[in-house]
Design a protein around this motif. Sequence first.
Motif, PDB file in Angstrom:
ATOM      1  N   GLU A  15       1.569 -16.979 -12.077  1.00  0.00           N
ATOM      2  CA  GLU A  15       2.516 -17.093 -11.808  1.00  0.00           C
ATOM      3  C   GLU A  15       4.045 -16.151 -12.186  1.00  0.00           C
ATOM      4  O   GLU A  15       3.838 -17.177 -13.401  1.00  0.00           O
ATOM      5  N   ARG A  16       4.060 -15.161 -11.332  1.00  0.00           N
ATOM      6  CA  ARG A  16       5.539 -14.734 -12.172  1.00  0.00           C
ATOM      7  C   ARG A  16       7.019 -15.285 -11.180  1.00  0.00           C
ATOM      8  O   ARG A  16       6.678 -16.019 -10.260  1.00  0.00           O
ATOM      9  N   LYS A  76      -2.483  -9.461  -7.622  1.00  0.00           N
ATOM     10  CA  LYS A  76      -1.523  -9.565  -6.260  1.00  0.00           C
ATOM     11  C   LYS A  76      -1.821  -8.721  -5.535  1.00  0.00           C
ATOM     12  O   LYS A  76      -2.440  -7.990  -4.651  1.00  0.00           O
ATOM     13  N   ASN A  77      -1.251  -9.091  -3.999  1.00  0.00           N
ATOM     14  CA  ASN A  77      -1.276  -9.215  -2.791  1.00  0.00           C
ATOM     15  C   ASN A  77       0.246  -7.947  -3.114  1.00  0.00           C
ATOM     16  O   ASN A  77       1.664  -8.348  -3.096  1.00  0.00           O
ATOM     17  N   GLU A  78      -0.179  -6.160  -2.670  1.00  0.00           N
ATOM     18  CA  GLU A  78       0.759  -5.188  -3.041  1.00  0.00           C
ATOM     19  C   GLU A  78       1.343  -5.486  -0.947  1.00  0.00           C
ATOM     20  O   GLU A  78       3.120  -4.852  -0.973  1.00  0.00           O
ATOM     21  N   TYR A  79       0.729  -5.929  -0.478  1.00  0.00           N
ATOM     22  CA  TYR A  79       1.443  -6.042   0.738  1.00  0.00           C
ATOM     23  C   TYR A  79       3.020  -6.977   1.230  1.00  0.00           C
ATOM     24  O   TYR A  79       3.866  -6.648   1.792  1.00  0.00           O
ATOM     25  N   TRP A  80       2.638  -8.126   0.701  1.00  0.00           N
ATOM     26  CA  TRP A  80       3.709  -8.799   0.325  1.00  0.00           C
ATOM     27  C   TRP A  80       4.438  -8.798  -0.203  1.00  0.00           C
ATOM     28  O   TRP A  80       3.849  -9.745  -1.452  1.00  0.00           O
ATOM     29  N   ASN A  81       5.616  -8.493  -0.933  1.00  0.00           N
ATOM     30  CA  ASN A  81       6.468  -8.283  -1.697  1.00  0.00           C
ATOM     31  C   ASN A  81       7.438  -9.507  -1.195  1.00  0.00           C
ATOM     32  O   ASN A  81       7.904  -9.522  -0.808  1.00  0.00           O
ATOM     33  N   PRO A  82       8.507  -8.969  -2.565  1.00  0.00           N
ATOM     34  CA  PRO A  82      10.361  -9.948  -2.077  1.00  0.00           C
ATOM     35  C   PRO A  82      11.085  -8.818  -1.236  1.00  0.00           C
ATOM     36  O   PRO A  82      11.483  -8.969  -0.551  1.00  0.00           O
ATOM     37  N   THR A  84       8.945  -7.542   1.443  1.00  0.00           N
ATOM     38  CA  THR A  84       9.022  -7.866   2.689  1.00  0.00           C
ATOM     39  C   THR A  84       9.123  -8.628   3.847  1.00  0.00           C
ATOM     40  O   THR A  84       9.560  -8.228   4.894  1.00  0.00           O
ATOM     41  N   ARG A 145      -8.574  -3.611  -6.473  1.00  0.00           N
ATOM     42  CA  ARG A 145      -8.015  -4.339  -7.891  1.00  0.00           C
ATOM     43  C   ARG A 145      -8.826  -4.628  -8.842  1.00  0.00           C
ATOM     44  O   ARG A 145      -7.812  -4.197  -9.700  1.00  0.00           O
TER      45      ARG A 145
END
Length: 274
Positions: A15-16, A76-82, A84, A145
């Motif tokens: 996790e980041r 990682k999920n490219e659709y959900w990002n900071p 979104t 991915r």
Amino acid sequence: MTGDEFFDPSREIPERIRMNRISSLTSGAKVFVGGFLAPQTRRRFVSTRENPLLVIFYDGPDRSLMTRAVRAGRHKNEYWNPVTPYALTLGALSYIIIVFTCLFRPSFQLTALAAFIAIFTPLLPLLPPGIFLTILYRRFWGQARLFRASRDLARLPLKYFPPGETRGRLLNGESYGWITCRTLTGEIPLLIPGEKPGRGKSWYVFGAFGGEEGSPVPPEDRFAPYGALPGEPGLLVRRYRLRAFLLEILSWLILLAGIGVNEFFIAVTIYLLN
């Protein structure tokens, strides 16, 4: 990260997190720090906007850190990002404004209805029956991915070689290169877990060489790749890139098909109600 020799994508994903969210560390945890080293009397790492500091807390073998980090970085999920949540919120507010602007104008009733339906567009992939295609989309996207990660791992050893050469030098001066073999002997790890050469193909084993020619050995530089690739790196890079590209296209088509199915059912329902 796990303590296995290589990162297993089926297990917990690293996790980041922000530094201010770290309250404690487990016993025996290791830390990798990379970034800008300030030229001061007492050198220290400094994080800047141009050169952000990278800190990785991990356990397990140091030699596997590079490989595990590359694989984890692609999962990682490219659709959900900071961005979104803000994008969805602003989009919904924009449609609400359009609805209230056009609602009381008879000539714009269709526009108001379309804007009202568009507010719920982000939810369409999560509604049945299209959700089953959304689950299939996520599965194919995850495989794409992993192929991107495999492409990066196949490319990783090549940065130590001049073009067209089979030997190079590591930063500490070690001779670094590769040999080919039909079967693996000893405890040589796989740089891409689960992959094997095709029929009639050879393994490419990367590692350090001493004064005598022979099998590669683990480099003293623990961040230099040591292990076997299931084929010629350049061909692997192109193969994994093509597979990832095709799976990404297929994933998007499946996602759009799921949205289309839901829109069709919504349109039929509205028609029957009228």
